[in-house]
Design an enzyme around this catalytic site. Structure first.
Site, PDB file in Angstrom:
ATOM      1  N   ARG A   1      -2.425   3.835  -1.397  1.00  0.00           N
ATOM      2  CA  ARG A   1      -3.890   3.898  -1.227  1.00  0.00           C
ATOM      3  C   ARG A   1      -4.401   5.345  -1.229  1.00  0.00           C
ATOM      4  O   ARG A   1      -5.334   5.675  -0.505  1.00  0.00           O
ATOM      5  CB  ARG A   1      -4.344   3.217   0.075  1.00  0.00           C
ATOM      6  CG  ARG A   1      -4.004   1.741   0.151  1.00  0.00           C
ATOM      7  CD  ARG A   1      -5.079   0.950   0.908  1.00  0.00           C
ATOM      8  NE  ARG A   1      -4.664  -0.437   0.966  1.00  0.00           N
ATOM      9  CZ  ARG A   1      -4.367  -1.080   2.108  1.00  0.00           C
ATOM     10  NH1 ARG A   1      -4.465  -0.469   3.259  1.00  0.00           N
ATOM     11  NH2 ARG A   1      -4.000  -2.331   2.072  1.00  0.00           N
TER      12      ARG A   1
ATOM     13  N   ARG B   1     -11.008   4.913   0.377  1.00  0.00           N
ATOM     14  CA  ARG B   1     -12.275   5.138   1.078  1.00  0.00           C
ATOM     15  C   ARG B   1     -12.234   6.325   2.039  1.00  0.00           C
ATOM     16  O   ARG B   1     -13.255   6.702   2.592  1.00  0.00           O
ATOM     17  CB  ARG B   1     -12.656   3.873   1.850  1.00  0.00           C
ATOM     18  CG  ARG B   1     -13.138   2.749   0.946  1.00  0.00           C
ATOM     19  CD  ARG B   1     -13.403   1.485   1.723  1.00  0.00           C
ATOM     20  NE  ARG B   1     -12.179   0.938   2.298  1.00  0.00           N
ATOM     21  CZ  ARG B   1     -12.128  -0.088   3.142  1.00  0.00           C
ATOM     22  NH1 ARG B   1     -13.247  -0.687   3.518  1.00  0.00           N
ATOM     23  NH2 ARG B   1     -10.984  -0.520   3.602  1.00  0.00           N
TER      24      ARG B   1
ATOM     25  N   ARG C   1     -17.834   4.498  -5.808  1.00  0.00           N
ATOM     26  CA  ARG C   1     -17.773   3.049  -5.656  1.00  0.00           C
ATOM     27  C   ARG C   1     -19.102   2.441  -5.208  1.00  0.00           C
ATOM     28  O   ARG C   1     -19.328   1.253  -5.355  1.00  0.00           O
ATOM     29  CB  ARG C   1     -16.696   2.696  -4.597  1.00  0.00           C
ATOM     30  CG  ARG C   1     -15.282   2.658  -5.116  1.00  0.00           C
ATOM     31  CD  ARG C   1     -14.852   1.289  -5.602  1.00  0.00           C
ATOM     32  NE  ARG C   1     -15.003   0.250  -4.591  1.00  0.00           N
ATOM     33  CZ  ARG C   1     -15.949  -0.658  -4.576  1.00  0.00           C
ATOM     34  NH1 ARG C   1     -16.864  -0.677  -5.504  1.00  0.00           N
ATOM     35  NH2 ARG C   1     -15.997  -1.579  -3.629  1.00  0.00           N
TER      36      ARG C   1
ATOM     37  N   ASP D   1      -6.144  -3.580  -8.235  1.00  0.00           N
ATOM     38  CA  ASP D   1      -5.914  -4.449  -7.079  1.00  0.00           C
ATOM     39  C   ASP D   1      -4.885  -5.503  -7.451  1.00  0.00           C
ATOM     40  O   ASP D   1      -4.824  -5.914  -8.608  1.00  0.00           O
ATOM     41  CB  ASP D   1      -7.223  -5.127  -6.671  1.00  0.00           C
ATOM     42  CG  ASP D   1      -7.106  -5.769  -5.290  1.00  0.00           C
ATOM     43  OD1 ASP D   1      -6.725  -6.968  -5.219  1.00  0.00           O
ATOM     44  OD2 ASP D   1      -7.357  -5.087  -4.287  1.00  0.00           O
TER      45      ASP D   1
ATOM     46  N   TYR E   1      -2.089 -15.282  -0.806  1.00  0.00           N
ATOM     47  CA  TYR E   1      -3.547 -15.114  -0.927  1.00  0.00           C
ATOM     48  C   TYR E   1      -4.191 -16.322  -1.593  1.00  0.00           C
ATOM     49  O   TYR E   1      -5.271 -16.768  -1.213  1.00  0.00           O
ATOM     50  CB  TYR E   1      -3.875 -13.882  -1.775  1.00  0.00           C
ATOM     51  CG  TYR E   1      -3.898 -12.582  -1.011  1.00  0.00           C
ATOM     52  CD1 TYR E   1      -4.911 -12.313  -0.086  1.00  0.00           C
ATOM     53  CD2 TYR E   1      -2.929 -11.605  -1.230  1.00  0.00           C
ATOM     54  CE1 TYR E   1      -4.958 -11.106   0.597  1.00  0.00           C
ATOM     55  CE2 TYR E   1      -2.966 -10.391  -0.544  1.00  0.00           C
ATOM     56  CZ  TYR E   1      -3.984 -10.147   0.366  1.00  0.00           C
ATOM     57  OH  TYR E   1      -4.031  -8.967   1.050  1.00  0.00           O
TER      58      TYR E   1
END
Length: 367
Positions: free
Chosen positions: A37, A41, A50, A86, A164
């Site tokens: 990552r 962010r 973004r 992703d 998921y």
């Protein structure tokens, strides 16, 4: 002219191959480092890029993925870039709808509830048609990197993707997905096999597009015990390594190093070391010496500083890095965090981590 820019041929010459040499078990002057990552962010410029876009719309824009992949490299002397994408683009390629819900995370509008729901999935996936935007992002980024460092491609592993798809999003227990393994073992294997086949083609396509290494994320390994991991995760992890390598050979593509990261799967480290991957990634809950003892001499290890250590002072980060390097040794080793960076982390502390790895590993190598 765009076609020319995006051609997967004629890539710039690689200037820093330390990460690739470490991955292949060759000697390095210092220990290479990158962060899971690392495009994320915690960087204000990431949040700015973004801001206007839906998350998956960003994933589908090669230009934005390239920009986000390059941002951390403008700040830190990292030894590898990892393409911004992703893991849930794979279920999307199978025909499932996934939306990013603010404050909740990725959410499937119609998760798999019954075995019959498997029939709704595409049984044959043309990865170029469905995931070509990732390949374009990789090619564009590889050119834009100008040979500074290698580019890593990645995918989620079958069990993690399945969890998921059945849960419909994140979960603390994975009870729905695990109940499938106990109640519908045959259907579970059918789904996992389908996922393994798509992931294989997807990873091979990433190499064709310009990826120089590949990481497989079995992020939800920790929800399985040793027996379920043996039955439902490991066979597909092995198959993917083998199938990717044989397809790369068949298509005369470079045989790139592969990394397996199975979070919280301590019980499986020995098996993972023999699963066909050059590198075994580790989370922060295992001692370096113990991981070395279990994986043996033939694989490179990657990890495993507790991401939360980056909340410590820069001095403390330096001490922890030094201790980590003494535990792993500086060779056949790629420094990383034991999981991804968190959004509220300080970029300065990320920089301190990267610099500490370089400085301490050079020092240890000299002495």
């Amino acid at each position: 002219p765009l076609l020319f820019v995006c051609s997967p041929k004629g890539f710039p010459k690689l200037k820093n191959d330390t990460f690739l040499r470490a991955a292949r078990g060759e000697e390095t002057e210092y220990t290479p480092v990158w962060c899971m990552r690392q495009a994320g962010r915690y960087l204000p410029e990431f949040r700015e890029t973004r801001a206007a876009q839906d998350f998956f719309a960003t994933c589908r824009s090669p230009k934005l993925c390239c920009e986000l992949t390059l941002q951390p490299l403008r700040r830190f002397p990292l030894d590898a870039a990892i393409i911004f994408s992703d893991i849930l683009v794979v279920p999307q390629a199978l025909g499932m709808e996934v939306v990013m819900v603010p404050g909740k995370g990725p959410t499937f509008t119609e998760p798999l509830k019954e075995v019959e729901d498997l029939l709704k999935l595409r049984q044959k996936v043309d990865v170029t048609a469905e995931l070509g935007y990732v390949f374009q992002a990789i090619t564009l980024t590889r050119h834009s990197l100008e040979g500074r460092v290698p580019l890593i491609g990645f995918s989620g592993a079958p069990w993690t993707l399945m969890s998921y798809m059945v849960e419909g999003g994140g979960s603390t227990t994975m009870a729905k997905a695990k109940s499938w393994l106990y109640r519908h073992p045959e259907a579970s294997h059918r789904l996992l096999r389908l996922l393994a086949d798509v992931v294989t083609d997807y990873l091979v396509g990433q190499v064709a597009a310009g990826a120089q290494a590949l990481q497989l994320f079995e992020s939800h390994a920790g929800h399985l015990g040793p027996e379920q991991f043996q039955d439902f995760a490991l066979p597909y992890i092995r198959d993917i390594a083998q199938a990717v390598k044989s397809k790369l050979k068949e298509e005369a593509l470079p045989l790139v190093p592969m990394i397996i990261f199975a979070k919280d799967a301590h019980y499986a480290l020995r098996d993972l070391a023999h699963a066909g991957y050059e590198v075994v990634g580790l989370d922060w809950t295992i001692r370096p010496q113990e991981a070395r003892a279990q994986t043996g001499k033939d694989v490179t290890l990657q990890g495993n500083l507790d991401p939360c250590a980056l909340y410590a002072s820069k001095e403390k980060i330096g001490e922890l890095v030094k201790k980590m390097l003494e535990g792993f040794g500086t060779q056949c080793y790629i420094a990383n965090l034991g999981h991804g960076l968190y959004p509220d982390m300080s970029p300065e502390h990320v920089g301190a981590f990267v610099e500490a790895v370089h400085a301490h590993s050079r020092h240890i190598n000299k002495h």
